[in-house]
Design an enzyme around this catalytic site. Structure first.
Site, PDB file in Angstrom:
ATOM      1  N   TYR A  18       0.812  -1.231   0.000  1.00 39.66           N
ATOM      2  CA  TYR A  18       0.000   0.000   0.000  1.00 39.66           C
ATOM      3  C   TYR A  18       0.842   1.277   0.000  1.00 39.66           C
ATOM      4  CZ  TYR A  18      -3.916  -3.032   1.241  1.00 39.66           C
ATOM      5  OH  TYR A  18      -4.880  -4.012   1.240  1.00 39.66           O
ATOM      6  N   HIS A  23      -4.175   6.394  -1.314  1.00 35.60           N
ATOM      7  CA  HIS A  23      -4.785   6.469   0.024  1.00 35.60           C
ATOM      8  C   HIS A  23      -3.743   6.786   1.099  1.00 35.60           C
ATOM      9  CE1 HIS A  23      -8.685   6.220   1.687  1.00 35.60           C
ATOM     10  NE2 HIS A  23      -8.756   4.944   2.013  1.00 35.60           N
ATOM     11  N   ASN A  71      -9.521   2.094   8.164  1.00 36.91           N
ATOM     12  CA  ASN A  71     -10.820   2.240   8.832  1.00 36.91           C
ATOM     13  C   ASN A  71     -10.741   2.057  10.349  1.00 36.91           C
ATOM     14  OD1 ASN A  71     -10.319  -0.475   8.699  1.00 36.91           O
ATOM     15  ND2 ASN A  71     -12.348  -1.072   8.029  1.00 36.91           N
ATOM     16  N   ASN A 117     -13.049   6.773   5.309  1.00 39.35           N
ATOM     17  CA  ASN A 117     -13.179   5.824   6.421  1.00 39.35           C
ATOM     18  C   ASN A 117     -12.219   6.104   7.573  1.00 39.35           C
ATOM     19  OD1 ASN A 117     -15.307   4.383   5.337  1.00 39.35           O
ATOM     20  ND2 ASN A 117     -13.967   3.015   4.183  1.00 39.35           N
TER      21      ASN A 117
END
Length: 197
Positions: A18, A23, A71, A117
């Site tokens: 990631y 994000h 989240n 989120n």
């Protein structure tokens, strides 16, 4: 009027898969500040994240990149805020923003979560207190809400990444203005910044 920021948080998903996804723009910003100050972020299990400390406008400023998934970011933020008795209005959360184009970043105080989120969980874990600062880092929008999830978890093409990186560099410089001269001056400078293609 100066502002006392005591906790600066960069939202991200953990793990190498990631690291370069849109994000994780919040983490890129915190990493940029850490590198400007020549400090290494270190894993701190009790705060569920990577942490560091710098001197900022004469005060200690804690840096945090949660290593929970996005989240669950509120778990890390609340743990650190509670431990150091940091109020929501002394927190700045940096996050990716679909509603701003790459190359644009904006400071903001308060507001909702806008479907993000990470912000949603932070607001909940801070007892529904939304009165914290945000740094919204523009990543653009895929144009279709059904494609948002894949988009934020994808990598930006190099031309867009270059624009995002420029906005993060400028935001890091403007963070010092925020601490010394207040929100209005920091916003005036950051919001008039133009990234070069």
């Amino acid at each position: 009027m100066s502002i006392t920021i005591k906790l600066l948080v960069g939202l991200a998903n953990p793990g190498p898969e990631y690291a370069q996804t849109r994000h994780n723009a919040g983490q890129w910003y915190v990493s940029q500040l850490a590198s400007q100050e020549n400090i290494q972020l270190k894993a701190e299990p009790k705060f569920y994240g990577l942490t560091g400390r710098i001197q900022f406008a004469g005060n200690d400023l804690r840096l945090l990149v949660p290593t929970t998934f996005m989240n669950l970011s509120g778990k890390a933020v609340a743990a650190m805020a509670n431990f150091y008795r940091i109020k929501p209005e002394e927190i700045l959360i940096a996050h990716d923003e679909l509603d701003l184009l790459p190359g644009i970043a904006k400071f903001k105080l308060g507001g909702g979560h806008g479907g993000h989120n990470g912000l949603k969980d932070i607001i909940q874990k801070l007892g529904n207190d939304k009165n914290f600062y945000r740094l919204r880092i523009g990543i653009g929008h895929p144009g279709d809400k059904n494609r948002v999830s894949g988009y934020v978890l994808g990598k930006a093409p190099s031309s867009e990444q270059n624009l995002i990186d420029q906005s993060i560099d400028e935001a890091a410089r403007c963070t010092h203005i925020l601490g010394q001269d207040g929100l209005e001056k920091a916003m005036n400078r950051l919001h008039s910044f133009k990234a070069e293609k």
